[in-house]
Design an enzyme around this catalytic site. Structure first.
Site, PDB file in Angstrom:
ATOM      1  N   ALA A   1      -6.313  -3.845  16.771  1.00 21.76           N
ATOM      2  CA  ALA A   1      -5.351  -3.367  15.780  1.00 21.76           C
ATOM      3  C   ALA A   1      -4.232  -2.578  16.454  1.00 21.76           C
ATOM      4  O   ALA A   1      -4.423  -2.005  17.527  1.00 21.76           O
ATOM      5  CB  ALA A   1      -6.056  -2.505  14.733  1.00 21.76           C
ATOM      6  N   PRO A   2      -3.054  -2.505  15.831  1.00 18.66           N
ATOM      7  CA  PRO A   2      -1.899  -1.832  16.425  1.00 18.66           C
ATOM      8  C   PRO A   2      -1.799  -0.369  16.005  1.00 18.66           C
ATOM      9  O   PRO A   2      -2.578   0.114  15.175  1.00 18.66           O
ATOM     10  CB  PRO A   2      -0.731  -2.629  15.845  1.00 18.66           C
ATOM     11  CG  PRO A   2      -1.206  -2.941  14.451  1.00 18.66           C
ATOM     12  CD  PRO A   2      -2.688  -3.182  14.568  1.00 18.66           C
ATOM     13  N   TRP A   3      -0.787   0.311  16.559  1.00 18.69           N
ATOM     14  CA  TRP A   3      -0.623   1.732  16.256  1.00 18.69           C
ATOM     15  C   TRP A   3       0.361   2.023  15.119  1.00 18.69           C
ATOM     16  O   TRP A   3       0.484   3.162  14.698  1.00 18.69           O
ATOM     17  CB  TRP A   3      -0.196   2.518  17.491  1.00 18.69           C
ATOM     18  CG  TRP A   3       0.938   1.966  18.324  1.00 18.69           C
ATOM     19  CD1 TRP A   3       0.839   1.394  19.558  1.00 18.69           C
ATOM     20  CD2 TRP A   3       2.340   1.986  18.022  1.00 18.69           C
ATOM     21  NE1 TRP A   3       2.083   1.037  20.034  1.00 18.69           N
ATOM     22  CE2 TRP A   3       3.030   1.397  19.105  1.00 18.69           C
ATOM     23  CE3 TRP A   3       3.103   2.438  16.933  1.00 18.69           C
ATOM     24  CZ2 TRP A   3       4.414   1.241  19.139  1.00 18.69           C
ATOM     25  CZ3 TRP A   3       4.483   2.292  16.964  1.00 18.69           C
ATOM     26  CH2 TRP A   3       5.121   1.701  18.058  1.00 18.69           C
TER      27      TRP A   3
ATOM     28  N   LYS B   1     -11.047  -2.817  17.963  1.00 19.23           N
ATOM     29  CA  LYS B   1     -10.519  -1.766  18.834  1.00 19.23           C
ATOM     30  C   LYS B   1      -9.199  -1.260  18.272  1.00 19.23           C
ATOM     31  O   LYS B   1      -8.251  -2.028  18.132  1.00 19.23           O
ATOM     32  CB  LYS B   1     -10.277  -2.285  20.259  1.00 19.23           C
ATOM     33  CG  LYS B   1      -9.887  -1.171  21.239  1.00 19.23           C
ATOM     34  CD  LYS B   1      -9.402  -1.703  22.571  1.00 19.23           C
ATOM     35  CE  LYS B   1      -7.918  -1.987  22.538  1.00 19.23           C
ATOM     36  NZ  LYS B   1      -7.086  -0.747  22.438  1.00 19.23           N
ATOM     37  N   PRO B   2      -9.098   0.036  17.956  1.00 19.88           N
ATOM     38  CA  PRO B   2      -7.803   0.597  17.576  1.00 19.88           C
ATOM     39  C   PRO B   2      -6.933   0.810  18.808  1.00 19.88           C
ATOM     40  O   PRO B   2      -7.417   0.768  19.949  1.00 19.88           O
ATOM     41  CB  PRO B   2      -8.174   1.934  16.932  1.00 19.88           C
ATOM     42  CG  PRO B   2      -9.446   2.328  17.625  1.00 19.88           C
ATOM     43  CD  PRO B   2     -10.174   1.035  17.928  1.00 19.88           C
TER      44      PRO B   2
ATOM     45  N   SER C   1       2.308  -6.804  20.274  1.00 22.17           N
ATOM     46  CA  SER C   1       3.546  -7.319  20.850  1.00 22.17           C
ATOM     47  C   SER C   1       3.384  -8.784  21.249  1.00 22.17           C
ATOM     48  O   SER C   1       2.272  -9.296  21.393  1.00 22.17           O
ATOM     49  CB  SER C   1       3.925  -6.497  22.085  1.00 22.17           C
ATOM     50  OG  SER C   1       2.986  -6.718  23.130  1.00 22.17           O
TER      51      SER C   1
ATOM     52  N   GLU D   1      -0.744 -11.969  15.147  1.00 17.98           N
ATOM     53  CA  GLU D   1       0.377 -11.458  14.341  1.00 17.98           C
ATOM     54  C   GLU D   1       1.183 -10.575  15.272  1.00 17.98           C
ATOM     55  O   GLU D   1       0.776  -9.473  15.619  1.00 17.98           O
ATOM     56  CB  GLU D   1      -0.139 -10.684  13.125  1.00 17.98           C
ATOM     57  CG  GLU D   1       0.890 -10.557  12.008  1.00 17.98           C
ATOM     58  CD  GLU D   1       1.891  -9.430  12.227  1.00 17.98           C
ATOM     59  OE1 GLU D   1       3.000  -9.723  12.726  1.00 17.98           O
ATOM     60  OE2 GLU D   1       1.569  -8.286  11.909  1.00 17.98           O
TER      61      GLU D   1
ATOM     62  N   CYS E   1       6.785  -4.851  11.754  1.00 18.74           N
ATOM     63  CA  CYS E   1       7.242  -6.172  12.203  1.00 18.74           C
ATOM     64  C   CYS E   1       8.114  -6.868  11.171  1.00 18.74           C
ATOM     65  O   CYS E   1       8.868  -7.783  11.512  1.00 18.74           O
ATOM     66  CB  CYS E   1       6.040  -7.054  12.528  1.00 18.74           C
ATOM     67  SG  CYS E   1       5.033  -6.457  13.894  1.00 18.74           S
TER      68      CYS E   1
ATOM     69  N   GLU F   1      13.106  -6.946  19.889  1.00 21.69           N
ATOM     70  CA  GLU F   1      12.568  -6.048  18.874  1.00 21.69           C
ATOM     71  C   GLU F   1      12.693  -4.590  19.318  1.00 21.69           C
ATOM     72  O   GLU F   1      12.177  -4.210  20.371  1.00 21.69           O
ATOM     73  CB  GLU F   1      11.105  -6.391  18.614  1.00 21.69           C
ATOM     74  CG  GLU F   1      10.505  -5.647  17.450  1.00 21.69           C
ATOM     75  CD  GLU F   1       9.099  -6.128  17.119  1.00 21.69           C
ATOM     76  OE1 GLU F   1       8.752  -6.156  15.928  1.00 21.69           O
ATOM     77  OE2 GLU F   1       8.346  -6.471  18.060  1.00 21.69           O
TER      78      GLU F   1
END
Length: 479
Positions: free
Chosen positions: A152-154, A178-179, A230, A251, A285, A381
């Site tokens: 997972a992302p931040w 995993k965070p 990313s 994603e 995003c 981005e």
């Protein structure tokens, strides 16, 4: 006064554990720039333990009826509501997000999404059984894929965790998630909540860095790897997963255009785009990062958007008047600042363009005009509170500019002309097209992109099906 540093731990096979070798990572509050916790820097031994637990739990969880899985997910949703204030506090400490907006804009959708997938668990559909060859009956089975390794992302640590574990668990899979190393606190709290409901081993959390994530993806146990992150990270995951032909769900980044035609309601477009561009400090995003405006209204639109930026506030989590908090970490502040520092001479900063204050990773709402299609800030981005504006002459050029990037996640069209809106939605090469709005999401509709924005869908029945595999069973009618 010295802030007490908390110790976060992994959650493996129903119990909280430190990393096997005792290594830790400092976790920094982006508002204060102070360390508020340590989390495990998990290594191979921790990954092995989590995967072993998930694999051992899989057969029993796979065989639980959809009705029972639904009950479990509904209990999780209820528990999230009951612990809402704890989740909000953990997420705000993770990210610096405004407390009130996290309370109203994140927790309710998360709960709704869990309940949606609880219902989806009992609604799998497929081709009906039939005789497609004389004397033989064919049936289709949809089955869980197995152990899922999820990263997972931040930017939305809690919500993205939900997007991952809810469909996976509903379909009968077990999970190792995993965070991000900068935002582990809310995911560890989620493990505490879920641990009271699910059998041990079904849901596991390991904290760590890129190497931890890489070890998860390369591990032989998972049947599927899912990441939100990313493009670079997604490419690495796909490459690693290819070595043993794992299923991959990606994603990745976005560079969403908002195409504003001359007949649009300018005030409405400015309001919608500014919120969609600056919400969560632009760390989304799907954020409205690239505005394409018809030349006839360009100057008026830019003036109004610059005023909207100047009126937008960033600040502390307990300030109810702020739209967003700080950027997530020092590296992200450096990245966003770098884009502005490297602007070409023909670009003009209409609003913002600088750090706010000298403590915390705050960045001002920023609007940049006068840009060309091949400029760095158009093609790459930024992932910050920065909105760029370009001018176009006609529909064809608007489409050329909108589609002329490597990302293809989300977009929007602003016009009163229904036929034009339909043409644009057909021709925009993005996984989502909003018309006269930008950024709303619902559990029933899919979220996911094309090109370098990745593949696979989150949310919706499509996202649920991504966590299943299809089996054909054929039986002879002759006994």
């Amino acid at each position: 006064m010295t802030t007490e540093v908390r110790r976060l731990r992994n959650y493996i096979n129903g119990e909280f554990r430190d990393a096997a070798d005792g290594r830790t990572i400092d976790v920094v509050n982006p508002v204060t720039e102070e360390v508020y916790a340590t989390s495990p820097l998990s290594g191979q031994a921790d990954v092995d333990a989590a995967m072993e637990a998930a694999a051992a739990a899989f057969p029993a969880w796979r065989d639980v009826t959809p009705a029972e899985r639904q009950k479990a997910l509904l209990k999780i949703a209820d528990a999230f509501e009951e612990r809402a204030e704890d989740l909000v506090a953990a997420e705000s400490e993770n990210t610096g997000k405004p407390l009130e907006l996290t309370r109203t804009e994140e927790v309710p959708p998360m709960v709704d999404q869990i309940r949606f997938f609880a219902g989806a668990a009992r609604m799998l559909e497929g081709r009906s059984a039939g005789e497609y060859m004389e004397g033989l009956t064919s049936i289709i089975r949809r089955e869980p894929v197995g152990v899922c390794a999820q990263v997972a992302p931040w930017n939305y640590p809690m919500m993205m965790a939900v997007w991952k574990f809810a469909p996976a668990l509903a379909a009968g899979n077990t999970v190792v998630i995993k965070p991000s190393d900068t935002t582990p606190a809310s995911t560890v709290l989620i493990a505490e909540i879920i641990g009271q409901i699910l059998p041990k081993g079904v849901f596991n959390v390991i904290c760590g860095d890129r190497d931890t994530g890489r070890a998860m993806v390369e591990h032989p146990t998972p049947a599927m790897a899912s990441i939100t992150g990313s493009v670079r990270a997604g490419m690495q995951v796909a490459e690693s997963a290819a070595k043993d032909v794992k299923r991959v769900h990606l994603e990745l980044g976005g560079k969403a255009p908002a195409v504003v035609f001359e007949d649009s309601d300018i005030a409405k477009a400015v309001e919608g785009i500014s919120v969609a561009g600056f919400f969560n400090a632009g760390q989304d995003c799907t954020a409205a990062t690239r505005v394409l405006v018809h030349e006839s209204i360009h100057d008026e639109f830019v003036a109004q958007l610059a005023k909207a930026a100047a009126d937008t506030k960033t600040g502390l989590p307990d300030d109810e008047d702020v739209l967003y908090g700080p950027l997530n970490n020092a590296n992200q502040l450096k990245q966003v600042s770098g884009f502005i520092e490297r602007l070409p001479a023909h670009a003009k900063v209409e609003a913002g363009g600088q750090r706010v204050g000298d403590k915390g990773y705050f960045y001002a709402p920023t609007v940049v005009s006068g840009l060309k299609q091949d400029d760095e800030i158009i093609q790459n981005e930024v992932f910050g509170p920065v909105i760029t504006v370009q001018s176009f002459t006609d529909e064809a050029q608007a489409l050329e500019y909108a589609n002329g990037v490597e990302y293809a996640l989300a977009s929007s069209v602003w016009t009163k002309d229904h036929s034009r809106a339909m043409r644009m939605s057909k021709n925009l090469d993005f996984g989502c097209v909003w018309i006269n709005t930008h950024i709303p999401l619902v559990a029933e509709m899919p979220h996911g992109g094309f090109k370098k924005s990745g593949y696979g869908k989150d949310l919706s029945a499509y996202g649920f099906e991504d966590y299943t595999r299809i089996k054909h069973v054929m039986t002879s009618l002759d006994g």
